[in-house]
Design a protein around this motif. Sequence first.
Motif, mmCIF file in Angstrom:
data_model
loop_
_atom_site.group_PDB
_atom_site.id
_atom_site.type_symbol
_atom_site.label_atom_id
_atom_site.label_comp_id
_atom_site.label_asym_id
_atom_site.label_seq_id
_atom_site.Cartn_x
_atom_site.Cartn_y
_atom_site.Cartn_z
ATOM 1 N N ALA A 159 0.846 -1.191 0.000
ATOM 2 C CA ALA A 159 0.000 0.000 0.000
ATOM 3 C C ALA A 159 0.884 1.246 0.000
ATOM 4 N N THR A 160 0.409 2.300 -0.650
ATOM 5 C CA THR A 160 1.240 3.502 -0.771
ATOM 6 C C THR A 160 0.555 4.782 -0.312
ATOM 7 N N ASP A 161 -0.780 4.825 -0.292
ATOM 8 C CA ASP A 161 -1.473 6.068 0.056
ATOM 9 C C ASP A 161 -2.892 5.744 0.509
ATOM 10 N N PRO A 162 -3.611 6.741 1.060
ATOM 11 C CA PRO A 162 -4.964 6.485 1.574
ATOM 12 C C PRO A 162 -6.068 6.615 0.538
ATOM 13 N N GLY A 163 -5.737 6.675 -0.733
ATOM 14 C CA GLY A 163 -6.767 6.723 -1.751
ATOM 15 C C GLY A 163 -6.939 8.096 -2.361
ATOM 16 N N TRP A 201 -3.969 24.861 10.586
ATOM 17 C CA TRP A 201 -4.639 23.569 10.462
ATOM 18 C C TRP A 201 -4.649 23.091 9.012
ATOM 19 N N ALA A 202 -4.724 24.006 8.082
ATOM 20 C CA ALA A 202 -4.651 23.614 6.670
ATOM 21 C C ALA A 202 -3.305 22.951 6.380
ATOM 22 N N PHE A 203 -2.229 23.533 6.892
ATOM 23 C CA PHE A 203 -0.905 22.934 6.719
ATOM 24 C C PHE A 203 -0.804 21.601 7.456
ATOM 25 N N TRP A 204 -1.314 21.555 8.672
ATOM 26 C CA TRP A 204 -1.172 20.342 9.479
ATOM 27 C C TRP A 204 -1.955 19.170 8.899
ATOM 28 N N LEU A 205 -3.163 19.423 8.416
ATOM 29 C CA LEU A 205 -3.954 18.333 7.840
ATOM 30 C C LEU A 205 -3.265 17.752 6.604
ATOM 31 N N PHE A 206 -2.756 18.631 5.758
ATOM 32 C CA PHE A 206 -2.044 18.154 4.569
ATOM 33 C C PHE A 206 -0.749 17.453 4.982
ATOM 34 N N GLY A 207 -0.101 17.963 6.011
ATOM 35 C CA GLY A 207 1.110 17.320 6.506
ATOM 36 C C GLY A 207 0.845 15.931 7.046
ATOM 37 N N LEU A 208 -0.286 15.742 7.723
ATOM 38 C CA LEU A 208 -0.640 14.412 8.225
ATOM 39 C C LEU A 208 -0.880 13.437 7.077
ATOM 40 N N LEU A 209 -1.487 13.927 6.001
ATOM 41 C CA LEU A 209 -1.688 13.076 4.829
ATOM 42 C C LEU A 209 -0.349 12.627 4.257
ATOM 43 N N TRP A 210 0.596 13.559 4.151
ATOM 44 C CA TRP A 210 1.922 13.202 3.640
ATOM 45 C C TRP A 210 2.661 12.288 4.619
ATOM 46 N N LEU A 266 12.453 9.315 1.662
ATOM 47 C CA LEU A 266 13.054 10.485 2.314
ATOM 48 C C LEU A 266 12.383 11.778 1.844
ATOM 49 N N THR A 267 12.098 11.854 0.554
ATOM 50 C CA THR A 267 11.462 13.058 0.010
ATOM 51 C C THR A 267 10.091 13.275 0.634
ATOM 52 N N GLU A 268 9.303 12.217 0.719
ATOM 53 C CA GLU A 268 7.962 12.363 1.277
ATOM 54 C C GLU A 268 8.009 12.643 2.775
ATOM 55 N N THR A 269 8.996 12.083 3.456
ATOM 56 C CA THR A 269 9.157 12.383 4.877
ATOM 57 C C THR A 269 9.518 13.850 5.080
ATOM 58 N N ALA A 270 10.405 14.363 4.230
ATOM 59 C CA ALA A 270 10.802 15.771 4.331
ATOM 60 C C ALA A 270 9.617 16.693 4.041
ATOM 61 N N ILE A 271 8.800 16.339 3.055
ATOM 62 C CA ILE A 271 7.620 17.159 2.740
ATOM 63 C C ILE A 271 6.651 17.154 3.914
ATOM 64 N N ALA A 272 6.415 15.972 4.490
ATOM 65 C CA ALA A 272 5.507 15.880 5.636
ATOM 66 C C ALA A 272 6.010 16.731 6.796
ATOM 67 N N ALA A 273 7.311 16.618 7.099
ATOM 68 C CA ALA A 273 7.880 17.404 8.197
ATOM 69 C C ALA A 273 7.794 18.897 7.896
ATOM 70 N N GLY A 274 8.057 19.272 6.643
ATOM 71 C CA GLY A 274 7.993 20.683 6.279
ATOM 72 C C GLY A 274 6.601 21.262 6.440
ATOM 73 N N TRP A 291 6.852 24.483 -3.007
ATOM 74 C CA TRP A 291 7.145 24.324 -4.433
ATOM 75 C C TRP A 291 7.753 22.953 -4.722
ATOM 76 N N GLY A 292 8.611 22.492 -3.821
ATOM 77 C CA GLY A 292 9.186 21.162 -4.002
ATOM 78 C C GLY A 292 8.124 20.077 -3.954
ATOM 79 N N GLY A 293 7.180 20.202 -3.022
ATOM 80 C CA GLY A 293 6.094 19.234 -2.936
ATOM 81 C C GLY A 293 5.208 19.255 -4.162
ATOM 82 N N LEU A 294 4.973 20.449 -4.706
ATOM 83 C CA LEU A 294 4.154 20.560 -5.914
ATOM 84 C C LEU A 294 4.824 19.851 -7.091
ATOM 85 N N VAL A 295 6.114 20.122 -7.289
ATOM 86 C CA VAL A 295 6.840 19.494 -8.403
ATOM 87 C C VAL A 295 6.906 17.983 -8.207
ATOM 88 N N TYR A 296 7.157 17.554 -6.979
ATOM 89 C CA TYR A 296 7.233 16.115 -6.700
ATOM 90 C C TYR A 296 5.885 15.441 -6.967
#
Length: 358
Positions: A159-163, A201-210, A266-274, A291-296
């Motif tokens: 599994a890779t993501d929540p859908g 909260w907008a940042f945190w919710l998206f961060g939890l998804l990542w 590592l990239t997805e972990t860094a995006i989540a932490a950011g 911007w890095g998350g958008l390009v990724y």
Amino acid sequence: MSSTEQQPNPPVQPVYGVRHVNLPLEAKASRVPVLGTQDHAAMRALSWVRIAFGVFFAVNLGLHFNPQYAVQFAADVRHAALAAGQPHALGVWASAVLQLMAAVGISKAVALLFGIEALLTVGLLTGWGFPALAWVGLVYELFLWSTLGGLGGPYTSGATDPGTAIVYALGFALILLLRGWQGAAWSNAPLRRPDSVRVRWAFWLFGLLWAFDAWWKWQPGFLQHFASFLTSAQTGQPAWIAEWIAVFIGLGHVIGMERFAVLAALTETAIAAGLLFAPWLPQALRRAVLWGGLVYSLLLWSTAEGFGGPYGPGFTGNKGDVLGTTTVYALLFLFLLAAQVWLRRAPLPDSGPTTLPD
């Protein structure tokens, strides 16, 4: 009469006219500063991203209008709920939904879903009906996630993501948090800077998804079978897409597939932490994360998702037969890029109706 005796006060002459009274609206207006240029720019940017979200819905609506989508809808719900590894409760829920749809008539029930999607499309494109329609969209996407999307599962090895639908639901949540309907031509809502807590909260919710995505990327099912995710994305694709994906497969063989998988984790972990620590990051670093998350996200869409394909009559390569998953991730990054100016700024008092400058 003694000279020291006080004389009576002269009668007070009546004052005619209406005494000035400070009305509540006057007092309120005097305390409210004017929205700044950055505020108006952010609101305009949010409106454009909301419109782009509406374009996504319009494309999905076109896909769903194909008769084949209605024919396979019930089978897709049943397959998503009864797949190996799914919880029993999900199967019970899906069966109850299908029984209700059968009682109404599958064609009528699917037509109702079309109507909701059409309403959401119009609302996103114009701003009409918001914020109420944002709540409708949030509930609707969660419903699809729990039925057609099978809660994003099964969450087994690989599994890779929540859908997909949960990401669309998060899009509506961000519109609510960031007041993404402001300035729309069909909206009479007052212009007001979102509270900084809502933006966080907008940042945190998206961060939890990542963070959820990143956790699955560190599992052996992903690290040891990374190549299979890319090769499976080539199936049924046009030659040019298959060749594009082959470039990354070749790159993976050069540096080692497991190293390539670790780099993705590592990239997805860094995006989540950011995203989770965005309120405390310097602005330059925060923008780099966004911007890095958008390009990724777009890179994932063009490789592991195969541009959302293959496309056919009433279906795509994504659960729910929609345009894509990580493309919506990219839109969510645009929402946050527009709203990041409000992260550390104190909110303005409610200023009442205001219009955007021409």
